[in-house]
Design a protein around this motif. Structure first.
Motif, PDB file in Angstrom:
ATOM      1  N   VAL A   1       0.840  -1.202   0.000  1.00 49.55           N
ATOM      2  CA  VAL A   1       0.000   0.000   0.000  1.00 49.55           C
ATOM      3  C   VAL A   1       0.874   1.250   0.000  1.00 49.55           C
ATOM      4  N   ILE A   2       1.886   1.249   0.846  1.00 47.22           N
ATOM      5  CA  ILE A   2       2.775   2.420   0.913  1.00 47.22           C
ATOM      6  C   ILE A   2       3.439   2.632  -0.450  1.00 47.22           C
ATOM      7  N   ASP A   3       3.840   1.523  -1.057  1.00 50.34           N
ATOM      8  CA  ASP A   3       4.482   1.609  -2.372  1.00 50.34           C
ATOM      9  C   ASP A   3       3.513   2.178  -3.417  1.00 50.34           C
ATOM     10  N   LEU A   4       2.255   1.707  -3.376  1.00 49.10           N
ATOM     11  CA  LEU A   4       1.244   2.207  -4.325  1.00 49.10           C
ATOM     12  C   LEU A   4       1.000   3.706  -4.144  1.00 49.10           C
ATOM     13  N   LEU A   5       0.879   4.113  -2.880  1.00 50.59           N
ATOM     14  CA  LEU A   5       0.642   5.537  -2.606  1.00 50.59           C
ATOM     15  C   LEU A   5       1.814   6.364  -3.134  1.00 50.59           C
ATOM     16  N   ASP A   6       2.983   5.809  -2.980  1.00 48.36           N
ATOM     17  CA  ASP A   6       4.171   6.489  -3.482  1.00 48.36           C
ATOM     18  C   ASP A   6       4.136   6.580  -5.018  1.00 48.36           C
ATOM     19  N   GLN A   7       3.738   5.495  -5.657  1.00 46.23           N
ATOM     20  CA  GLN A   7       3.675   5.476  -7.135  1.00 46.23           C
ATOM     21  C   GLN A   7       2.728   6.522  -7.708  1.00 46.23           C
ATOM     22  N   VAL A   8       1.633   6.792  -6.999  1.00 45.08           N
ATOM     23  CA  VAL A   8       0.684   7.780  -7.517  1.00 45.08           C
ATOM     24  C   VAL A   8       1.011   9.204  -7.041  1.00 45.08           C
ATOM     25  N   GLY A   9       2.213   9.363  -6.511  1.00 42.55           N
ATOM     26  CA  GLY A   9       2.712  10.703  -6.202  1.00 42.55           C
ATOM     27  C   GLY A   9       2.221  11.281  -4.891  1.00 42.55           C
TER      28      GLY A   9
ATOM     29  N   ARG B   1       4.632  11.563   1.793  1.00 39.77           N
ATOM     30  CA  ARG B   1       4.441  11.003   3.152  1.00 39.77           C
ATOM     31  C   ARG B   1       3.344   9.927   3.177  1.00 39.77           C
ATOM     32  N   PRO B   2       3.520   8.883   2.388  1.00 38.77           N
ATOM     33  CA  PRO B   2       2.463   7.866   2.287  1.00 38.77           C
ATOM     34  C   PRO B   2       2.102   7.218   3.620  1.00 38.77           C
ATOM     35  N   GLU B   3       3.099   7.113   4.545  1.00 39.66           N
ATOM     36  CA  GLU B   3       2.793   6.478   5.850  1.00 39.66           C
ATOM     37  C   GLU B   3       1.749   7.289   6.610  1.00 39.66           C
ATOM     38  N   HIS B   4       1.822   8.595   6.436  1.00 47.46           N
ATOM     39  CA  HIS B   4       0.886   9.482   7.122  1.00 47.46           C
ATOM     40  C   HIS B   4      -0.504   9.370   6.488  1.00 47.46           C
TER      41      HIS B   4
ATOM     42  N   MET C   1      -5.503  14.734  -3.740  1.00 49.55           N
ATOM     43  CA  MET C   1      -4.993  13.566  -2.993  1.00 49.55           C
ATOM     44  C   MET C   1      -5.989  12.404  -3.086  1.00 49.55           C
ATOM     45  N   ARG C   2      -7.252  12.748  -2.928  1.00 47.61           N
ATOM     46  CA  ARG C   2      -8.281  11.690  -3.019  1.00 47.61           C
ATOM     47  C   ARG C   2      -8.244  11.044  -4.394  1.00 47.61           C
TER      48      ARG C   2
END
Ligand SMILES: Nc1ncnc2c1ncn2[C@@H]1O[C@H](COP(=O)(O)OP(=O)(O)OP(=O)(O)O)[C@@H](O)[C@H]1O
Ligand code: SF4
Ligand SMILES: [Mg+2]
Length: 350
Positions: free
Chosen positions: A151-159, A162-165, A178-179
């Protein structure tokens, strides 16, 4: 009416044979009608089209032309609409399968990026859990730890910075952009073979937009995905599309490969969208160029019979209109509705 999966009544241009090696989705005579007061009105009207593997099919058309209604129909997401016709995904009619089976396909083999991200997210669940839920569909045995890493990796991929946050936040705590990125992460989480992207990049700034388009292109290149890309942005169309379908008032009025559409569009509506029909500048009748004015009528006000486009080109003689305008294949793979284009004088024609 033909019923076998390898034959279709395709407007008036004959029978199309499905090739399961290359065709991913075949939509046949799809009609989606909404009930307004005591009658049904078609927002999508006898749409026929194919999406191939490893292809981006763009759908363009003004606001209200039925693009989202079409996309929702493909995903089986209309609650109350009447859906007629066939939606053949890999040859299987998903317009008529059990909700359970369709649910399995959605989020697994089929993904959708929604135009309205807020309505696509669960307001009561944190972002991380929503994406994990989708991953579980595809890989039920994935450990919680691995899921979170993904999930963190995916959030990172879509730009998403601070994906952990963001993982721990609720949809209402995020900005619109963001949404939208979260919705994109959900749509691509399981690398769908069919991705329907409804205005995927509208709310995003240019850098993120490019990053998202790149992700969509990766999907196509890596797993031969078929993509339906709905957008108002003709720059994005030119950049991404292999073919383009132009929609007006629930009907397709023109389909062609991107090169033909950009250089040799025929239907006046397409020309108008491409902004290549200048204002009337000349008094000479022959070289008069016409502007298409007005907007797509509301569903209730659409003409029920004959051509829906007629009202927007009042200068054509009544006798020139077809009673029930059909698609004509004017060159291989280039389909245009009716004879409308013959009544135009384009700048590049004498
Ligand atoms: N659930 C519904 N009930 C009744 N009418 C609807 C419903 N959903 C859409 N419509 C109508 O269907 C028509 C097509 O709407 P749709 O949202 O598909 O347009 P669109 O091409 O996606 O427009 P936009 O570019 O603004 O997103 C419009 O007239 C709209 O008002
Ligand atoms: S020429 Fe055909 S497509 Fe054009 S407005 Fe008339 S009936 Fe419609
Ligand atoms: Mg829409």
């Amino acid at each position: 009416m033909h019923s076998s999966i390898d034959e279709t009544f395709y407007g008036n241009f004959g029978v199309r044979v499905i090739d399961l090696n290359t065709d991913l989705l075949e939509v046949r005579n799809l009609t989606t009608s909404f009930r307004i007061e005591d009658d049904y009105y078609a927002a999508v009207d006898h749409v026929n089209l194919t999406v191939k593997k490893n292809e981006v099919l763009a759908i363009v058309g003004e606001s209200g032309s039925g693009k989202s209604a079409f996309a929702f129909s493909l995903m089986g997401l209309h609650n109350k609409a009447k859906i007629e016709g066939q939606i053949l995904y890999k040859g299987q009619d998903i317009a008529n399968i059990s909700p359970n089976k369709l649910n399995k396909l959605r989020g697994n083999e089929m993904g959708m990026i929604f135009q309205d991200p807020l309505s696509a997210l669960n307001p009561l669940m944190i972002i991380g859990e929503q994406i994990e839920e989708i991953l579980t569909l595809h890989q039920p045995k994935l450990s919680s730890k691995d899921k979170k890493v993904k999930v963190i990796d995916l959030l990172d991929q879509v730009g998403i910075p601070r994906p952990e946050h963001i993982y721990k936040q609720y949809p209402h705590e995020l900005s619109g952009g963001m949404r939208q990125r979260v919705v994109i992460a959900i749509a691509i989480a399981n690398k769908p073979e069919l991705l329907i992207a409804d205005e995927p990049t509208t709310a995003l700034d240019v850098t993120i937009q490019l990053q998202i388009l790149e992700l969509i292109r990766d999907l196509k290149n890596e797993i031969n995905a078929g993509i339906i890309l709905i957008t108002h942005d003709l720059g994005v169309v030119a950049e991404m599309a292999d073919r383009v379908a132009v929609m007006y008032a629930g009907e397709i009025v023109e389909i062609a490969d991107i090169y033909t559409l950009m250089s040799n569009a025929k239907h006046p509506y397409t020309r108008s969208l491409l902004n290549s029909i200048p204002t009337i500048t000349d008094t000479d009748e022959k070289s008069k160029l016409h502007v298409i004015q007005g907007i797509v009528p509301s569903l209730k006000n659409l003409p029920r019979q004959g051509c829906r486009f007629k009202a927007r080109i009042p200068w054509i003689d009544d006798s020139a209109h077809e009673e029930n305008p059909q698609m004509h294949e004017i060159a291989p793979g280039h389909f245009v509705r009716c004879t409308c284009y013959q009544h135009f004088h384009f700048p590049d024609q004498s």
